[in-house]
Design an enzyme around this catalytic site. Structure first.
Site, PDB file in Angstrom:
ATOM      1  N   GLY A  67      41.434  40.556  36.008  1.00 50.82           N
ATOM      2  CA  GLY A  67      40.204  40.807  36.809  1.00 50.82           C
ATOM      3  C   GLY A  67      39.364  42.151  36.632  1.00 50.82           C
ATOM      4  O   GLY A  67      38.143  42.253  36.333  1.00 50.82           O
ATOM      5  N   ASP A  68      40.353  43.259  36.728  1.00 51.84           N
ATOM      6  CA  ASP A  68      39.874  44.445  36.917  1.00 51.84           C
ATOM      7  C   ASP A  68      40.499  45.684  36.051  1.00 51.84           C
ATOM      8  O   ASP A  68      40.041  46.736  36.291  1.00 51.84           O
ATOM      9  CB  ASP A  68      39.650  45.033  38.204  1.00 51.84           C
ATOM     10  CG  ASP A  68      38.769  46.263  38.807  1.00 51.84           C
ATOM     11  OD1 ASP A  68      37.847  46.106  37.757  1.00 51.84           O
ATOM     12  OD2 ASP A  68      39.108  47.092  39.356  1.00 51.84           O
TER      13      ASP A  68
END
Lengths: 148, 148
Positions: free
Chosen positions: A19-20
């Site tokens: 995700g990040d």
């Protein structure tokens, strides 16, 4: 150590990284190194410093790396030792969905780095690093402002 | 359906949401609604459109919501139906580390929304929405430019 974590925790970390996170490698010009470049791989997880306590809890699960707080209020948790990066990536690889190719190629780069004997080996490594960077980056940066 | 996924897949999704997702609620002024506001909750996952294929695979695991591609090259996967948001949040709650408080408060907001009978109920709901927003947002936006 991340390899001793449960599958559920490894899957969570794989999701968080997908995700990040960034899996990142640079060939830094550096005349102290034999072929004129330092090959510097990193894994970085990001989070707002508002979530410092919980983010620290997550990073402790991983167990290596270091945290720093940027002036713009972003926490960066960085893993930059080769052995740690390798262990981390191998542990989460089976659970990653979005970064499987990046992980495969980064492990290949780390292997190639270890086996360098000649300038042509190093040249091949630089090409791997370049192919990694073209895999990893788009020209457009993600703008996370919400639109609804 | 997300509630039928394995624990490992739920944990992955929880990690992805913790890393890069938003759980978000707005009270939108709207005179068509009884108390002058529409309470609009969202869950949004973001990804660069470079990763469209893999991101679509991930979103299919979740099974509801819709994808859109923004002009700036960012994919947004949005869940905005109350029943879907509730099922999604309940499924991943046990695995979340960073957004546990947001999930708890959002589920409370959805429950309160369902039980509204009077203007004072609605006022209490608006206060919950405000408290959620102060939990969720910092003034500083995350700037994901790499610094090493």
């Amino acid at each position: 150590m991340v390899k001793l974590l449960s599958e559920v925790k490894k899957a969570y970390i794989a999701g968080f990284l997908d995700g990040d996170g960034s899996i990142y490698v640079r060939a830094k010009p550096n005349s102290d190194y034999r072929f004129g470049f330092q090959i510097a791989p990193y894994i970085i997880l990001f989070q707002s410093s508002k979530e410092k306590e919980k983010f620290t809890e997550l990073c402790k699960l991983i167990g290596f790396g270091y945290m720093r707080e940027r002036k713009d209020g972003v926490l960066e948790y960085t893993i930059n030792k080769i052995a740690d990066i390798r262990e981390f990536l191998k542990a989460i690889y089976p659970f990653s969905i979005l970064k499987k190719r990046q992980i495969e190629l980064m492990l290949k780069i780390l292997d190639a780095k270890e086996k360098i004997e000649s300038e042509s080996d190093f040249q091949a490594l630089l090409e791997l690093v370049d192919s990694y960077r073209s895999l990893n980056y788009s020209k457009k940066r993600i703008n996370r402002v919400l639109t609804p």
